[in-house]
Design a protein around this motif. Structure first.
Motif, mmCIF file in Angstrom:
data_model
loop_
_atom_site.group_PDB
_atom_site.id
_atom_site.type_symbol
_atom_site.label_atom_id
_atom_site.label_comp_id
_atom_site.label_asym_id
_atom_site.label_seq_id
_atom_site.Cartn_x
_atom_site.Cartn_y
_atom_site.Cartn_z
ATOM 1 N N ALA A 88 0.859 -1.172 -0.113
ATOM 2 C CA ALA A 88 -0.319 -0.529 -0.287
ATOM 3 C C ALA A 88 0.917 1.452 -0.088
ATOM 4 C CB ALA A 88 -0.735 0.038 1.114
ATOM 5 N N ILE A 89 1.992 0.971 0.371
ATOM 6 C CA ILE A 89 2.839 1.817 0.822
ATOM 7 C C ILE A 89 3.619 2.494 -0.604
ATOM 8 C CG2 ILE A 89 5.014 3.752 1.898
ATOM 9 C CD1 ILE A 89 4.011 2.696 4.917
ATOM 10 N N THR A 90 4.176 1.569 -1.191
ATOM 11 C CA THR A 90 4.757 1.377 -2.431
ATOM 12 C C THR A 90 4.433 2.010 -3.130
ATOM 13 O OG1 THR A 90 5.032 -1.083 -2.330
ATOM 14 C CG2 THR A 90 6.822 -0.147 -1.578
ATOM 15 N N ALA A 91 2.626 2.124 -3.650
ATOM 16 C CA ALA A 91 1.951 2.418 -4.448
ATOM 17 C C ALA A 91 2.556 3.846 -4.512
ATOM 18 C CB ALA A 91 0.789 1.960 -4.588
ATOM 19 N N ASP A 92 2.559 4.611 -3.742
ATOM 20 C CA ASP A 92 2.835 6.052 -3.581
ATOM 21 C C ASP A 92 4.250 6.656 -4.357
ATOM 22 O OD1 ASP A 92 0.224 5.874 -2.396
ATOM 23 O OD2 ASP A 92 1.732 6.735 -0.155
ATOM 24 N N VAL A 93 3.817 7.873 -4.531
ATOM 25 C CA VAL A 93 5.369 8.446 -4.770
ATOM 26 C C VAL A 93 6.584 8.241 -3.835
ATOM 27 C CG1 VAL A 93 6.529 10.716 -5.865
ATOM 28 C CG2 VAL A 93 4.038 10.067 -5.870
ATOM 29 N N PRO A 94 8.097 7.932 -4.596
ATOM 30 C CA PRO A 94 8.787 7.969 -3.856
ATOM 31 C C PRO A 94 9.059 8.967 -2.712
ATOM 32 C CG PRO A 94 9.313 6.327 -4.969
ATOM 33 C CD PRO A 94 8.330 7.243 -5.634
ATOM 34 N N THR A 95 9.274 9.131 -1.086
ATOM 35 C CA THR A 95 10.372 10.339 -0.842
ATOM 36 C C THR A 95 11.811 10.536 -1.162
ATOM 37 O OG1 THR A 95 8.584 9.575 0.813
ATOM 38 C CG2 THR A 95 10.900 11.314 1.737
ATOM 39 N N ALA A 96 12.199 9.193 -1.403
ATOM 40 C CA ALA A 96 14.246 9.632 -1.983
ATOM 41 C C ALA A 96 14.269 8.131 -3.342
ATOM 42 C CB ALA A 96 14.747 9.572 -0.762
ATOM 43 N N ARG A 97 15.412 8.475 -4.143
ATOM 44 C CA ARG A 97 15.921 7.515 -4.475
ATOM 45 C C ARG A 97 16.765 7.834 -4.899
ATOM 46 N NH1 ARG A 97 11.378 5.883 -9.324
ATOM 47 N NH2 ARG A 97 11.442 4.819 -7.729
ATOM 48 N N LEU A 98 17.624 6.729 -4.772
ATOM 49 C CA LEU A 98 18.879 6.880 -5.597
ATOM 50 C C LEU A 98 19.397 6.059 -6.101
ATOM 51 C CD1 LEU A 98 21.049 7.201 -2.373
ATOM 52 C CD2 LEU A 98 20.517 9.368 -3.246
ATOM 53 N N THR A 99 19.855 6.716 -7.685
ATOM 54 C CA THR A 99 20.406 5.569 -8.402
ATOM 55 C C THR A 99 21.850 5.519 -8.915
ATOM 56 O OG1 THR A 99 20.162 6.828 -10.045
ATOM 57 C CG2 THR A 99 17.851 6.634 -10.122
ATOM 58 N N THR A 142 19.977 0.603 -7.104
ATOM 59 C CA THR A 142 18.975 1.606 -7.103
ATOM 60 C C THR A 142 18.292 1.818 -5.847
ATOM 61 O OG1 THR A 142 18.300 1.750 -9.301
ATOM 62 C CG2 THR A 142 16.093 2.872 -8.078
ATOM 63 N N HIS A 143 18.207 2.303 -5.377
ATOM 64 C CA HIS A 143 18.150 2.665 -3.846
ATOM 65 C C HIS A 143 16.417 3.461 -3.502
ATOM 66 C CE1 HIS A 143 21.513 1.034 -1.792
ATOM 67 N NE2 HIS A 143 22.232 2.117 -3.132
ATOM 68 N N THR A 144 15.274 2.987 -3.149
ATOM 69 C CA THR A 144 14.339 3.802 -3.231
ATOM 70 C C THR A 144 13.388 4.084 -1.517
ATOM 71 O OG1 THR A 144 13.889 3.007 -5.630
ATOM 72 C CG2 THR A 144 11.617 4.211 -4.255
ATOM 73 N N VAL A 145 13.093 4.432 -0.841
ATOM 74 C CA VAL A 145 12.258 4.869 0.484
ATOM 75 C C VAL A 145 10.634 5.889 -0.026
ATOM 76 C CG1 VAL A 145 13.005 6.212 2.188
ATOM 77 C CG2 VAL A 145 14.759 5.586 1.204
ATOM 78 N N TRP A 146 9.587 5.207 1.679
ATOM 79 C CA TRP A 146 8.992 5.863 1.166
ATOM 80 C C TRP A 146 8.598 5.956 2.558
ATOM 81 C CZ3 TRP A 146 9.661 1.550 -2.348
ATOM 82 C CH2 TRP A 146 9.696 1.427 -3.675
ATOM 83 N N VAL A 147 8.253 7.168 2.941
ATOM 84 C CA VAL A 147 8.469 7.716 4.459
ATOM 85 C C VAL A 147 6.811 8.024 4.619
ATOM 86 C CG1 VAL A 147 8.475 9.485 5.985
ATOM 87 C CG2 VAL A 147 10.233 8.764 4.575
ATOM 88 N N ARG A 148 6.158 6.817 5.357
ATOM 89 C CA ARG A 148 4.465 7.956 5.746
ATOM 90 C C ARG A 148 3.814 7.594 7.420
ATOM 91 N NH1 ARG A 148 -0.224 3.405 4.112
ATOM 92 N NH2 ARG A 148 0.001 4.488 2.250
ATOM 93 N N ARG A 149 4.172 9.134 6.973
ATOM 94 C CA ARG A 149 3.868 9.496 8.377
ATOM 95 C C ARG A 149 2.646 9.580 9.045
ATOM 96 N NH1 ARG A 149 7.626 12.579 5.504
ATOM 97 N NH2 ARG A 149 9.528 13.436 6.836
ATOM 98 N N ASP A 150 2.669 8.215 10.012
ATOM 99 C CA ASP A 150 1.016 8.169 10.408
ATOM 100 C C ASP A 150 1.603 6.895 11.615
ATOM 101 O OD1 ASP A 150 -1.097 6.365 10.706
ATOM 102 O OD2 ASP A 150 -1.721 6.395 8.702
ATOM 103 N N GLU A 151 1.462 7.514 12.730
ATOM 104 C CA GLU A 151 1.363 7.064 13.701
ATOM 105 C C GLU A 151 1.401 5.700 14.159
ATOM 106 O OE1 GLU A 151 2.138 8.073 18.829
ATOM 107 O OE2 GLU A 151 1.565 9.214 17.248
ATOM 108 N N THR A 152 -0.401 5.436 13.473
ATOM 109 C CA THR A 152 -1.020 4.271 14.167
ATOM 110 C C THR A 152 -0.752 3.545 13.090
ATOM 111 O OG1 THR A 152 -2.802 5.353 14.783
ATOM 112 C CG2 THR A 152 -3.357 2.964 14.030
ATOM 113 N N CYS A 153 -0.138 3.374 11.830
ATOM 114 C CA CYS A 153 0.578 2.574 11.421
ATOM 115 C C CYS A 153 1.635 2.590 11.543
ATOM 116 C CB CYS A 153 0.462 2.850 9.482
ATOM 117 S SG CYS A 153 0.631 1.526 8.116
ATOM 118 N N ALA A 154 2.648 2.903 11.587
ATOM 119 C CA ALA A 154 3.992 3.032 12.409
ATOM 120 C C ALA A 154 3.536 1.825 13.213
ATOM 121 C CB ALA A 154 4.600 4.278 12.250
#
Length: 335
Positions: free
Chosen positions: A104-115, A119-131
């Protein structure tokens, strides 16, 4: 009465918490889920970045499979003490799955990507309940296994021991970790290169290996292909396949504990141990040197975890999990 490692593992789950890190200069000031993907043209693995308790390592719920080199641990420990920052997560493997939450999270636009090669791709979801839910789920997936970062974990444990007076919730009581499912992990073989003593010939080495009790046969091969129970041997510009008699013994153990001791007077010193990304063993730089190359067949991830469960560390440089987390992608302050 002391608790066995298995009992300790069953008594409680892993303690994980959302990471407080700097990612490309931005701090995560509130609990968030951090999903991390490593990808090459041949491989992809996706996991989560969290903070794990050093006490879980001490109690055997985070398990090692390789011996560590004390000088490297000391170097990392000194760096951490001087900077107060962790610059790279320990890579851990687990038998569980977090696929539903991650997808569900990786369906969103990545927060950061290094190629690059990786390739290193990071998604950050700021959601305390989910975390919190992700960390709770990690607590129920069983033991964790160190894939890469044995030295970093030991350095973190030393740092925690010195700062234990700061309390169990202080950042020093945890370390940064990237958790990946075991069925997405890849282990590559290693080039083990050894300089031969002056005057040692190819014939000397082949005879010593052929006479070894563990050797079933050794024969020249056009390529250094390995399989379970077969070690690739390189001498000069030629390759050989050494088939072992061992049953149920990992090839890395057979090489380190059985073959190399019998070659001690023919081998001067180890030149290097390097990973073999595409099994292109002919490209190893020591092929032009007066050297011996040994490439044991890499163990499977299940074999590595079984070794950890048995409490029998493998020799250093027995496994190369690939790809690995990038240094400096995450910065975790310890103060």
């Amino acid at each position: 009465m002391s608790t066995t490692r298995q009992d300790a593992s069953e008594s409680t789950g892993i303690t994980a918490r959302p990471p407080r890190v700097l990612l490309h200069g931005s701090a995560l000031s509130e609990p968030a889920v951090v999903v991390y993907r490593l990808e090459t043209d041949r491989h992809r693995q996706t996991g989560v970045v969290v903070e794990v308790s050093i006490d879980d390592y001490r109690q055997g719920r985070i398990r090692r499979h390789e011996a560590a080199q004390p000088s490297r641990v000391r170097e990392l420990d000194e760096q951490t003490e001087a900077t107060g920052i962790e610059r790279m997560p320990v890579m851990l493997v687990h038998r569980g799955h977090l696929h539903a939450r991650i997808a569900a999270i990786t369906a969103d636009v990545p927060t950061a990507r290094l190629t690059g090669d990786v390739t290193h791709t990071v998604w950050v979801r700021r959601d305390e309940t989910c975390a919190r839910a992700v960390c709770e789920e990690i607590g129920h997936i069983g033991d964790l296994y160190i894939a890469d970062g044995h030295h970093r974990m030991l350095a973190a444990e030393r740092y925690a021991a010195r700062h234990g007076h700061l309390g169990p919730d202080h950042p020093s009581a945890f370390t940064l970790a990237a958790l990946f499912p075991s069925d997405e992990m890849r282990i590559l073989g290693y080039h083990r290169c050894f300089a031969l003593t002056p005057g040692t010939s190819t014939r000397d080495v082949l005879k010593r290996l052929a006479d070894h009790p563990l050797t079933e046969r050794i024969e020249e091969s056009p390529a250094a292909e390995t399989e379970s129970g077969v070690v690739a041997v390189g001498l000069g510009d030629r390759w050989y396949r050494l088939r072992l008699r061992t049953v149920g013994v990992l090839d890395a153990f057979a090489v380190e504990q059985n073959l190399l001791p019998k070659l001690h007077d023919l081998v001067d010193h180890q030149i290097e141990a390097t990973p073999n990304p595409h099994h292109a063993v002919e490209t190893c730089w020591c092929s032009s040197e007066n050297a011996l190359r040994l490439i044991p067949h890499p163990p499977t991830v299940d074999q590595v975890m079984a070794t950890s469960d048995a409490g029998r560390p493998m020799p250093p440089k027995s496994t190369w999990f690939d790809p690995k987390p990038a240094p400096d992608l995450f910065h975790r302050p310890l103060t």
